[in-house]
Write a protein that holds these residues in place. Structure first.
Motif, short mmCIF file in Angstrom:
data_model
loop_
_atom_site.label_atom_id
_atom_site.label_comp_id
_atom_site.label_asym_id
_atom_site.label_seq_id
_atom_site.Cartn_x
_atom_site.Cartn_y
_atom_site.Cartn_z
N ILE A 12 0.83 -1.20 0.00
CA ILE A 12 0.00 0.00 0.00
C ILE A 12 0.87 1.25 0.00
CG2 ILE A 12 -1.65 1.33 1.38
CD1 ILE A 12 -2.75 -1.46 2.31
N ALA A 67 -2.84 -5.79 -2.12
CA ALA A 67 -2.78 -4.57 -1.31
C ALA A 67 -2.20 -3.42 -2.11
CB ALA A 67 -1.94 -4.82 -0.05
N GLY A 92 -4.06 0.12 -2.79
CA GLY A 92 -3.45 1.42 -2.50
C GLY A 92 -3.43 2.32 -3.71
N GLY A 95 -6.37 2.31 1.98
CA GLY A 95 -5.87 1.04 1.48
C GLY A 95 -5.75 0.00 2.56
#
Length: 256
Positions: free
Chosen positions: A78, A166, A170, A179
């Motif tokens: 992220i 992830a 993000g 995120g």
């Protein structure tokens, strides 16, 4: 004086440099390795054959810390994308690479290479270290045993793909808190909530959710209630691809 041409190699080198020059990378990577190794040693050192855990898969037992490590590396994913939006550095990156999409692909490529390598080496070292304590128990195993090395590699692949998901979240949300919230809520908590519903179709579908699919990759023995390793890997790849397609589309349509 001519301006150097923008090539994939140069974009990759730029993203590699940015990744390793921020403190958060070292913190999250070292924390991930620390959790994996620390929990693995703890599980090995405290295990007894009459403790009731003899039916637990050996690789799952020794690499139990990969769940905590995966969270650390998800935060890193992220930060790799959303972190640039929070600092404003993304504007310089997109000015340097006007086509934009190579920036996203380079971030994903560098992140995948680093996390996969670190996760595999850490998992391998953790398994071998834990086995020093488990050598005289019913959980004794070696890399030559059927399914063990594949499960170690599967653990690394699962952690990497979760981190890539992830990273995509993000990039899509362009917010570090957003995120992290989306990853914890949507990827980790939502399947547990859906699992409470009394429907067989829901139980079957949950097997292919990211965290459950990643868990299936880390077992040396077949799991009756989980997807097969091949199906789990395919599901994770599709989840990762889907979360990257969204920010790719947004990059083409938004100003920044």
């Amino acid at each position: 004086m001519t301006t150097p041409a923008i090539t994939p190699a140069r974009v990759l080198h730029s993203e590699w440099h940015k990744l390793w020059t921020v403190r958060s990378t070292w913190i999250t990577v070292l924390a991930s390795v620390g959790f994996l190794l620390g929990v693995g040693i703890l599980m090995g050192a405290t295990y007894t054959s009459d403790g009731g855990d003899s039916d637990v898969d050996t690789v799952i037992l020794t690499l139990y810390g990969s769940q905590l490590g995966a969270i650390c590396l998800a935060v890193l994913g992220i930060l790799v994308t959303a972190g640039e939006y929070s600092t404003g550095l993304i504007r310089a990156s997109l000015i340097a690479v006007p086509r934009r999409l190579p920036v996203l692909w380079a971030k994903a490529t560098v992140f995948t290479g680093v996390v996969l390598t670190v996760s595999f080496v850490a998992a391998l070292v953790t398994f071998l270290t834990a086995q020093l304590f488990l050598s005289d128990t019913d959980q004794a195993a070696s890399l030559a045993d059927e399914g063990v090395l594949a499960a170690i590699a599967g653990t690394a692949a699962g952690v990497t793909l979760l981190g890539l998901i992830a990273l995509g979240l993000g990039a899509a949300l362009r917010s570090v808190p957003g995120g992290i919230g989306a990853f914890i809520g949507g990827v980790m908590v939502l399947p547990e909530v859906l699992g409470m519903l009394p429907y067989d179709a829901v139980d079957t579908a949950i097997r292919y959710f990211p965290t459950q699919a990643a868990g299936a990759l880390g077992s040396a023995t077949p799991m009756e209630t989980a997807a097969s390793p091949g199906a789990a890997l395919l599901a994770l790849c599709l989840w990762a691809a889907a979360t990257l397609i969204v920010p790719a589309l947004l990059l083409k349509r938004r100003d920044v």
